[in-house]
Design a protein around this motif. Structure first.
Motif, PDB file in Angstrom:
ATOM      1  N   LEU A  48      -3.616  16.670 -47.736  1.00 31.95           N
ATOM      2  CA  LEU A  48      -4.465  15.640 -48.335  1.00 31.95           C
ATOM      3  C   LEU A  48      -3.892  15.175 -49.672  1.00 31.95           C
ATOM      4  N   GLU A  49      -3.392  16.104 -50.453  1.00 32.31           N
ATOM      5  CA  GLU A  49      -2.798  15.744 -51.738  1.00 32.31           C
ATOM      6  C   GLU A  49      -1.561  14.874 -51.539  1.00 32.31           C
ATOM      7  N   ALA A  50      -0.728  15.242 -50.572  1.00 33.03           N
ATOM      8  CA  ALA A  50       0.490  14.473 -50.308  1.00 33.03           C
ATOM      9  C   ALA A  50       0.157  13.074 -49.796  1.00 33.03           C
ATOM     10  N   MET A  51      -0.860  12.973 -48.942  1.00 33.87           N
ATOM     11  CA  MET A  51      -1.236  11.673 -48.397  1.00 33.87           C
ATOM     12  C   MET A  51      -1.869  10.799 -49.472  1.00 33.87           C
ATOM     13  N   ALA A  52      -2.684  11.380 -50.325  1.00 33.70           N
ATOM     14  CA  ALA A  52      -3.299  10.618 -51.419  1.00 33.70           C
ATOM     15  C   ALA A  52      -2.236  10.062 -52.353  1.00 33.70           C
ATOM     16  N   LEU A  53      -1.229  10.883 -52.611  1.00 36.87           N
ATOM     17  CA  LEU A  53      -0.129  10.433 -53.471  1.00 36.87           C
ATOM     18  C   LEU A  53       0.634   9.287 -52.819  1.00 36.87           C
ATOM     19  N   LYS A  54       0.920   9.435 -51.532  1.00 34.76           N
ATOM     20  CA  LYS A  54       1.670   8.389 -50.805  1.00 34.76           C
ATOM     21  C   LYS A  54       0.861   7.099 -50.725  1.00 34.76           C
ATOM     22  N   GLN A  55      -0.428   7.192 -50.500  1.00 39.66           N
ATOM     23  CA  GLN A  55      -1.278   6.021 -50.355  1.00 39.66           C
ATOM     24  C   GLN A  55      -1.792   5.481 -51.681  1.00 39.66           C
ATOM     25  N   LYS A  56      -1.479   6.198 -52.766  1.00 38.91           N
ATOM     26  CA  LYS A  56      -1.911   5.800 -54.114  1.00 38.91           C
ATOM     27  C   LYS A  56      -3.441   5.683 -54.180  1.00 38.91           C
ATOM     28  N   LEU A  57      -4.082   6.712 -53.629  1.00 35.50           N
ATOM     29  CA  LEU A  57      -5.537   6.759 -53.612  1.00 35.50           C
ATOM     30  C   LEU A  57      -6.011   8.062 -54.255  1.00 35.50           C
ATOM     31  N   SER A  58      -7.206   8.031 -54.803  1.00 38.91           N
ATOM     32  CA  SER A  58      -7.802   9.265 -55.296  1.00 38.91           C
ATOM     33  C   SER A  58      -8.221  10.111 -54.101  1.00 38.91           C
ATOM     34  N   HIS A  59      -8.512  11.371 -54.339  1.00 37.43           N
ATOM     35  CA  HIS A  59      -8.948  12.261 -53.264  1.00 37.43           C
ATOM     36  C   HIS A  59     -10.211  11.716 -52.603  1.00 37.43           C
ATOM     37  N   GLU A  60     -11.131  11.236 -53.432  1.00 35.45           N
ATOM     38  CA  GLU A  60     -12.390  10.713 -52.912  1.00 35.45           C
ATOM     39  C   GLU A  60     -12.173   9.452 -52.092  1.00 35.45           C
ATOM     40  N   ALA A  61     -11.312   8.560 -52.593  1.00 36.88           N
ATOM     41  CA  ALA A  61     -11.049   7.312 -51.877  1.00 36.88           C
ATOM     42  C   ALA A  61     -10.336   7.566 -50.555  1.00 36.88           C
ATOM     43  N   LEU A  62      -9.450   8.556 -50.546  1.00 31.77           N
ATOM     44  CA  LEU A  62      -8.745   8.906 -49.321  1.00 31.77           C
ATOM     45  C   LEU A  62      -9.716   9.394 -48.251  1.00 31.77           C
ATOM     46  N   LEU A  63     -10.621  10.281 -48.628  1.00 32.94           N
ATOM     47  CA  LEU A  63     -11.595  10.809 -47.674  1.00 32.94           C
ATOM     48  C   LEU A  63     -12.571   9.735 -47.218  1.00 32.94           C
ATOM     49  N   GLU A  64     -12.909   8.820 -48.117  1.00 35.20           N
ATOM     50  CA  GLU A  64     -13.818   7.735 -47.756  1.00 35.20           C
ATOM     51  C   GLU A  64     -13.188   6.846 -46.682  1.00 35.20           C
ATOM     52  N   LYS A  65     -11.895   6.559 -46.826  1.00 35.83           N
ATOM     53  CA  LYS A  65     -11.223   5.723 -45.833  1.00 35.83           C
ATOM     54  C   LYS A  65     -11.034   6.481 -44.527  1.00 35.83           C
ATOM     55  N   MET A  66     -10.712   7.751 -44.624  1.00 38.36           N
ATOM     56  CA  MET A  66     -10.549   8.570 -43.425  1.00 38.36           C
ATOM     57  C   MET A  66     -11.866   8.659 -42.655  1.00 38.36           C
ATOM     58  N   THR A  67     -12.964   8.714 -43.404  1.00 39.79           N
ATOM     59  CA  THR A  67     -14.282   8.772 -42.784  1.00 39.79           C
ATOM     60  C   THR A  67     -14.587   7.478 -42.031  1.00 39.79           C
ATOM     61  N   ARG A  68     -14.290   6.343 -42.652  1.00 43.16           N
ATOM     62  CA  ARG A  68     -14.548   5.046 -42.009  1.00 43.16           C
ATOM     63  C   ARG A  68     -13.726   4.889 -40.738  1.00 43.16           C
ATOM     64  N   LEU A  69     -12.497   5.382 -40.765  1.00 44.96           N
ATOM     65  CA  LEU A  69     -11.600   5.185 -39.631  1.00 44.96           C
ATOM     66  C   LEU A  69     -11.814   6.180 -38.495  1.00 44.96           C
ATOM     67  N   TYR A  70     -12.038   7.445 -38.839  1.00 45.87           N
ATOM     68  CA  TYR A  70     -11.960   8.488 -37.820  1.00 45.87           C
ATOM     69  C   TYR A  70     -13.225   9.324 -37.620  1.00 45.87           C
ATOM     70  N   ASP A  71     -14.241   9.159 -38.444  1.00 46.32           N
ATOM     71  CA  ASP A  71     -15.459   9.965 -38.332  1.00 46.32           C
ATOM     72  C   ASP A  71     -16.452   9.279 -37.392  1.00 46.32           C
ATOM     73  N   GLY A  72     -17.619   9.896 -37.215  1.00 47.90           N
ATOM     74  CA  GLY A  72     -18.712   9.205 -36.549  1.00 47.90           C
ATOM     75  C   GLY A  72     -19.060   9.657 -35.155  1.00 47.90           C
ATOM     76  N   TYR A  73     -18.328  10.605 -34.583  1.00 44.26           N
ATOM     77  CA  TYR A  73     -18.645  11.059 -33.231  1.00 44.26           C
ATOM     78  C   TYR A  73     -19.838  12.019 -33.259  1.00 44.26           C
ATOM     79  N   ARG A  74     -20.736  11.820 -32.329  1.00 42.37           N
ATOM     80  CA  ARG A  74     -21.943  12.646 -32.242  1.00 42.37           C
ATOM     81  C   ARG A  74     -22.116  13.119 -30.810  1.00 42.37           C
ATOM     82  N   PHE A  75     -22.267  14.436 -30.649  1.00 40.81           N
ATOM     83  CA  PHE A  75     -22.290  15.021 -29.318  1.00 40.81           C
ATOM     84  C   PHE A  75     -23.609  15.718 -28.972  1.00 40.81           C
ATOM     85  N   THR A  76     -24.671  15.376 -29.647  1.00 40.42           N
ATOM     86  CA  THR A  76     -25.971  15.949 -29.340  1.00 40.42           C
ATOM     87  C   THR A  76     -27.057  14.967 -29.751  1.00 40.42           C
ATOM     88  N   ASP A  77     -28.225  15.070 -29.110  1.00 40.99           N
ATOM     89  CA  ASP A  77     -29.336  14.207 -29.498  1.00 40.99           C
ATOM     90  C   ASP A  77     -30.202  14.865 -30.565  1.00 40.99           C
TER      91      ASP A  77
END
Length: 268
Positions: free
Chosen positions: A118-147
């Motif tokens: 995560l540190e290496a990717m944040a450095l490469k993308q020139k993003l803060s740790h929080e901003a990196l996780l926020e973008k990762m969440t928008r792109l790859y999160d959101g799956y729900r497997f129970t009601d």
């Protein structure tokens, strides 16, 4: 034992493994439904595969005394097609709260396990740790497997691991295989992809046990193109939608153009 049928050889391997070791056998089967999905639009071939697989999986019933644990995974549910008609000891855990984090990654798991990545990717993308996780969440999160309301949203592990390895965001899961199967199924229906986001379906429909070209919603959910957004317990109604931006953008950019090209070619 090459002269024996597949189910006979399967039974032989299980029995011999138990006899030689003195220990019961664990059977793990991934993508049990792959042959059926490949033949779902060919009724004759589908019926042939169905008979072969019914005999093959039927071994797990007769070999019960040799077995310690059996775990099968697949994209779709084919119980009603007779494949598992003899396996009344199977338990479907697809919607169970206890297993809702089994397939995927949670945010705490990502933050704990991949600190240097995560540190290496944040450095490469020139993003803060929080901003990196926020973008990762928008792109790859959101799956729900129970009601259940206590569900944990899940990240797509394939996309997360590729993003961390390459230190760049991309549509890795969707790009791992063009949605040819999805497009081929859509060709047989009047289902409009634009109506996927926010569609409401009943519990019985979402839990359908077989691929039905007249009802693609269960397939779209089970294969990851849709996920549960809300559940009305009183009326047993699910609201489904795109899990994240990766899926939504790729549906717009890849699946829809392929479908339009087909429709134009077929003069629909």
């Amino acid at each position: 034992k090459e002269d024996r049928s597949p189910e006979e050889r399967f039974a032989y391997v299980i029995e011999r493994a138990c006899t030689l070791t003195g220990k019961q056998v664990v059977v793990l089967i991934d993508e049990y439904d792959k042959p059926l999905l490949q033949a779902v639009l060919d009724e004759n071939l589908l019926d042939e595969y169905r008979k072969i697989l019914k005999a093959f999986y039927g071994v797990l019933k007769s070999a019960d005394r040799y077995l310690r644990f059996v775990f099968l995974t697949g994209v779709t549910k084919f119980a009603q097609m007779g494949i598992f008609s003899n396996l009344n000891q199977l338990s479907d855990i697809s919607f169970d709260l206890d297993y809702n984090t089994l397939c995927g990654m949670t945010l705490p798991e990502i933050e704990t396990t991949f600190v240097p990545e995560l540190e290496a990717m944040a450095l490469k993308q020139k993003l803060s740790h929080e901003a990196l996780l926020e973008k990762m969440t928008r792109l790859y999160d959101g799956y729900r497997f129970t009601d259940d309301e206590e569900f944990t949203p899940m990240y797509n592990p394939f996309s997360v691991l590729n993003a961390l390895m390459k230190r760049a965001f991309g549509s890795y899961w969707f790009g791992s295989g063009t949605p040819t199967f999805l497009v081929n199924m859509l060709k047989k229906t009047n289902f409009d992809l634009r109506e996927m986001d926010g569609i409401q379906v009943g519990a019985l429909s979402l839990n359908a046990d077989m691929v039905d070209t007249n009802n693609l919603v269960p397939l779209l959910y089970q294969s990851g193109y849709l996920t549960i957004k809300e559940y009305d317990e009183r009326f047993q109604i699910y609201t489904l939608g795109f899990p994240n931006e990766e899926v939504k953008s790729q549906i717009d950019e890849k699946a829809m153009p392929q479908l339009r090209g087909y429709m134009k070619h077929a003069n629909v």
